[in-house]
Scaffold this motif. Structure first.
Motif, PDB file in Angstrom:
ATOM      1  N   GLN A 224     -46.830  -4.001  18.381  1.00 24.25           N
ATOM      2  CA  GLN A 224     -45.572  -4.571  17.930  1.00 24.25           C
ATOM      3  C   GLN A 224     -44.383  -3.679  18.257  1.00 24.25           C
ATOM      4  OE1 GLN A 224     -45.395  -7.833  15.954  1.00 24.25           O
ATOM      5  NE2 GLN A 224     -47.088  -7.695  17.406  1.00 24.25           N
ATOM      6  N   ALA A 225     -43.258  -4.320  18.620  1.00 21.53           N
ATOM      7  CA  ALA A 225     -42.011  -3.594  18.797  1.00 21.53           C
ATOM      8  C   ALA A 225     -41.609  -2.989  17.432  1.00 21.53           C
ATOM      9  CB  ALA A 225     -40.939  -4.544  19.296  1.00 21.53           C
ATOM     10  N   PRO A 226     -40.930  -1.844  17.422  1.00 17.22           N
ATOM     11  CA  PRO A 226     -40.316  -1.172  18.579  1.00 17.22           C
ATOM     12  C   PRO A 226     -41.262  -0.309  19.409  1.00 17.22           C
ATOM     13  CG  PRO A 226     -39.792   0.045  16.596  1.00 17.22           C
ATOM     14  CD  PRO A 226     -40.553  -1.178  16.147  1.00 17.22           C
ATOM     15  N   GLU A 227     -42.531  -0.139  18.991  1.00 20.70           N
ATOM     16  CA  GLU A 227     -43.464   0.612  19.835  1.00 20.70           C
ATOM     17  C   GLU A 227     -43.656  -0.135  21.141  1.00 20.70           C
ATOM     18  OE1 GLU A 227     -48.089   2.285  19.935  1.00 20.70           O
ATOM     19  OE2 GLU A 227     -47.343   1.152  18.217  1.00 20.70           O
ATOM     20  N   PRO A 228     -43.445   0.522  22.270  1.00 24.45           N
ATOM     21  CA  PRO A 228     -43.516  -0.207  23.545  1.00 24.45           C
ATOM     22  C   PRO A 228     -44.933  -0.380  24.048  1.00 24.45           C
ATOM     23  CG  PRO A 228     -42.911   2.073  23.954  1.00 24.45           C
ATOM     24  CD  PRO A 228     -43.012   1.924  22.461  1.00 24.45           C
ATOM     25  N   SER A 229     -45.177  -1.494  24.678  1.00 28.12           N
ATOM     26  CA  SER A 229     -46.346  -1.719  25.527  1.00 28.12           C
ATOM     27  C   SER A 229     -45.852  -2.604  26.654  1.00 28.12           C
ATOM     28  CB  SER A 229     -47.497  -2.390  24.769  1.00 28.12           C
ATOM     29  OG  SER A 229     -47.294  -3.783  24.670  1.00 28.12           O
ATOM     30  N   TRP A 230     -46.588  -2.630  27.733  1.00 26.67           N
ATOM     31  CA  TRP A 230     -46.121  -3.430  28.869  1.00 26.67           C
ATOM     32  C   TRP A 230     -46.006  -4.903  28.493  1.00 26.67           C
ATOM     33  CZ3 TRP A 230     -49.986  -0.455  32.411  1.00 26.67           C
ATOM     34  CH2 TRP A 230     -49.397   0.769  32.792  1.00 26.67           C
ATOM     35  N   GLY A 231     -46.885  -5.382  27.643  1.00 20.60           N
ATOM     36  CA  GLY A 231     -46.843  -6.783  27.242  1.00 20.60           C
ATOM     37  C   GLY A 231     -45.603  -7.135  26.445  1.00 20.60           C
ATOM     38  N   ASN A 232     -45.287  -6.333  25.413  1.00 21.77           N
ATOM     39  CA  ASN A 232     -44.104  -6.696  24.620  1.00 21.77           C
ATOM     40  C   ASN A 232     -42.801  -6.382  25.355  1.00 21.77           C
ATOM     41  OD1 ASN A 232     -43.492  -3.917  24.059  1.00 21.77           O
ATOM     42  ND2 ASN A 232     -44.741  -3.956  22.203  1.00 21.77           N
ATOM     43  N   MET A 233     -42.844  -5.466  26.342  1.00 19.43           N
ATOM     44  CA  MET A 233     -41.653  -5.264  27.171  1.00 19.43           C
ATOM     45  C   MET A 233     -41.379  -6.494  28.036  1.00 19.43           C
ATOM     46  SD  MET A 233     -41.936  -1.298  28.468  1.00 19.43           S
ATOM     47  CE  MET A 233     -40.405  -1.443  29.390  1.00 19.43           C
ATOM     48  N   ILE A 234     -42.454  -7.082  28.594  1.00 20.33           N
ATOM     49  CA  ILE A 234     -42.285  -8.297  29.393  1.00 20.33           C
ATOM     50  C   ILE A 234     -41.794  -9.442  28.520  1.00 20.33           C
ATOM     51  CG2 ILE A 234     -43.505 -10.003  30.802  1.00 20.33           C
ATOM     52  CD1 ILE A 234     -45.384  -7.702  31.682  1.00 20.33           C
ATOM     53  N   ALA A 235     -42.336  -9.530  27.292  1.00 20.57           N
ATOM     54  CA  ALA A 235     -41.899 -10.583  26.371  1.00 20.57           C
ATOM     55  C   ALA A 235     -40.427 -10.426  26.030  1.00 20.57           C
ATOM     56  CB  ALA A 235     -42.750 -10.546  25.105  1.00 20.57           C
ATOM     57  N   GLN A 236     -39.987  -9.195  25.809  1.00 19.23           N
ATOM     58  CA  GLN A 236     -38.582  -8.962  25.497  1.00 19.23           C
ATOM     59  C   GLN A 236     -37.699  -9.267  26.700  1.00 19.23           C
ATOM     60  OE1 GLN A 236     -37.186  -4.851  25.298  1.00 19.23           O
ATOM     61  NE2 GLN A 236     -36.103  -5.302  23.380  1.00 19.23           N
ATOM     62  N   GLY A 237     -38.149  -8.875  27.885  1.00 18.48           N
ATOM     63  CA  GLY A 237     -37.335  -9.073  29.076  1.00 18.48           C
ATOM     64  C   GLY A 237     -37.212 -10.519  29.495  1.00 18.48           C
ATOM     65  N   GLN A 238     -38.225 -11.347  29.197  1.00 19.88           N
ATOM     66  CA  GLN A 238     -38.164 -12.740  29.648  1.00 19.88           C
ATOM     67  C   GLN A 238     -37.099 -13.533  28.908  1.00 19.88           C
ATOM     68  OE1 GLN A 238     -39.552 -15.753  28.017  1.00 19.88           O
ATOM     69  NE2 GLN A 238     -39.757 -14.693  26.053  1.00 19.88           N
ATOM     70  N   GLN A 239     -36.602 -13.008  27.782  1.00 24.05           N
ATOM     71  CA  GLN A 239     -35.538 -13.699  27.065  1.00 24.05           C
ATOM     72  C   GLN A 239     -34.219 -13.666  27.830  1.00 24.05           C
ATOM     73  OE1 GLN A 239     -35.401 -11.905  23.168  1.00 24.05           O
ATOM     74  NE2 GLN A 239     -37.570 -12.305  22.768  1.00 24.05           N
ATOM     75  N   SER A 240     -34.050 -12.689  28.704  1.00 26.20           N
ATOM     76  CA  SER A 240     -32.831 -12.605  29.519  1.00 26.20           C
ATOM     77  C   SER A 240     -33.210 -12.441  30.989  1.00 26.20           C
ATOM     78  CB  SER A 240     -31.957 -11.437  29.045  1.00 26.20           C
ATOM     79  OG  SER A 240     -32.684 -10.217  29.073  1.00 26.20           O
ATOM     80  N   LEU A 241     -34.251 -13.168  31.400  1.00 22.84           N
ATOM     81  CA  LEU A 241     -34.808 -12.988  32.737  1.00 22.84           C
ATOM     82  C   LEU A 241     -33.805 -13.309  33.833  1.00 22.84           C
ATOM     83  CD1 LEU A 241     -37.291 -12.357  34.469  1.00 22.84           C
ATOM     84  CD2 LEU A 241     -37.984 -14.751  34.237  1.00 22.84           C
ATOM     85  N   SER A 242     -33.037 -14.377  33.688  1.00 25.61           N
ATOM     86  CA  SER A 242     -32.112 -14.772  34.741  1.00 25.61           C
ATOM     87  C   SER A 242     -30.982 -13.777  34.911  1.00 25.61           C
ATOM     88  CB  SER A 242     -31.536 -16.169  34.443  1.00 25.61           C
ATOM     89  OG  SER A 242     -30.867 -16.159  33.190  1.00 25.61           O
ATOM     90  N   ALA A 243     -30.543 -13.154  33.825  1.00 22.66           N
ATOM     91  CA  ALA A 243     -29.414 -12.220  33.892  1.00 22.66           C
ATOM     92  C   ALA A 243     -29.854 -10.807  34.268  1.00 22.66           C
ATOM     93  CB  ALA A 243     -28.670 -12.194  32.554  1.00 22.66           C
ATOM     94  N   THR A 244     -30.980 -10.363  33.713  1.00 19.78           N
ATOM     95  CA  THR A 244     -31.439  -8.985  33.961  1.00 19.78           C
ATOM     96  C   THR A 244     -32.931  -9.011  34.302  1.00 19.78           C
ATOM     97  OG1 THR A 244     -31.789  -8.730  31.569  1.00 19.78           O
ATOM     98  CG2 THR A 244     -29.724  -7.867  32.492  1.00 19.78           C
ATOM     99  N   PRO A 245     -33.289  -9.447  35.499  1.00 15.99           N
ATOM    100  CA  PRO A 245     -34.711  -9.569  35.849  1.00 15.99           C
ATOM    101  C   PRO A 245     -35.452  -8.246  35.883  1.00 15.99           C
ATOM    102  CG  PRO A 245     -33.327  -9.877  37.785  1.00 15.99           C
ATOM    103  CD  PRO A 245     -32.405  -9.863  36.601  1.00 15.99           C
TER     104      PRO A 245
END
Length: 276
Positions: A224-245
């Motif tokens: 779980q966030a805020p502890e990073p893992s590659w999976g939750n980083m991808i989940a967080q990034g997909q929320q703004s994928l078009s703007a900050t891929p």
């Protein structure tokens, strides 16, 4: 005209190359944060959010919370690799011991152990992993326990098959005729010969476990966030994928490189030890 044998280093290249890549990823994730001038993976300032890649001081940019992406990729890899190593170690030890015991005992003991494992295999493992992760609650420890539990049958089947082949060897019959205790035969004769096959299977399983852990974290059922893992980083990034891929690209590249390295290493070890 005889064809010269290829140099020895070319025969080792299929193992050395992926092993070097895997070692590079492991070293970067576990030693990188200690030797590189990267900030902590959490506690960033929102005033520095969404900095682009190659920004001085933040070579991979920052996320919506102002956290350094390079730091989070390295710490996230540490989390994902810890889960993968722990799951495969638990599965190898438990499954390897069960399979060796089942294959060596034979008879009713073998039947009971294998039928119980068959029941577990009969269920759709991914659905059960999701259910167990949901019921236990999302955390690193629960993720490891859920994945390790469902990895036991595969290791057990491989260990049993190898043990059955070993039981037919003359040395095994000689050891039994000499009155060697069963536990000593299992530890000194069976385990050393079964272990290489289990380690090879574990190398192949590393990539799969990393992907599954990433999927669980992506769904909010793993680390779980805020502890990073590659999976939750991808989940967080997909929320703004078009703007900050790049928020998705960097952890995806790290995940891809690590999974590729372990898959190639496992396949090369399998080919080498099987004589292909």
């Amino acid at each position: 005209m005889a064809v010269a044998d290829p140099p020895s280093w070319t025969r080792s290249l299929p193992i050395v190359a992926p092993a070097a890549l895997a070692a590079l990823m492991i070293g970067a994730c576990f030693l990188g944060p200690l030797v590189l001038p990267v900030p902590p993976p959490t506690g960033g300032s929102v005033l520095e959010s969404y900095l682009p890649s190659f920004t001085p001081g933040n070579p991979l940019g920052t996320d919506p919370n102002g956290n350094d992406i390079l730091s989070r990729v390295l710490h996230g890899g540490r989390s994902s690799l810890t889960v993968a190593v722990s799951v495969n170690a638990l599965g190898l030890l438990a499954g390897g011991a069960l399979g060796a015991l089942s294959g060596y005992l034979g008879g009713i003991g073998d039947t009971i152990i294998m039928r119980l494992l068959d029941v577990l295999i009969a269920f759709p493992s991914l659905v059960l992993i999701l259910a167990v992760a949901q019921s236990l609650g999302p955390s690193r420890t629960n993720t490891i326990l859920a994945l390790a539990f469902f990895s036991v049958p595969a290791f057990a089947r491989l260990s049993r098959a190898a043990t059955l082949r070993l039981r037919e060897q003359p040395c095994m019959a000689a050891a039994e005729l000499c009155g060697t205790p069963s536990w000593r035969i299992l530890l000194r004769h069976i385990a050393p010969n079964v272990l290489p096959q289990l380690v090879t299977f574990a190398m192949l399983g590393m990539g799969l476990i990393i992907v599954i852990e990433g999927a669980l974290s992506f769904l909010g059922l793993g680390i779980q966030a805020p502890e990073p893992s590659w999976g939750n980083m991808i989940a967080q990034g997909q929320q703004s994928l078009s703007a900050t891929p790049m928020l998705v690209v960097w952890p995806c590249l790290a995940l891809f490189a690590t999974v590729l390295a372990f898959n190639l290493l496992g396949e090369s070890l399998r080919s080498r030890w099987s004589g292909e």
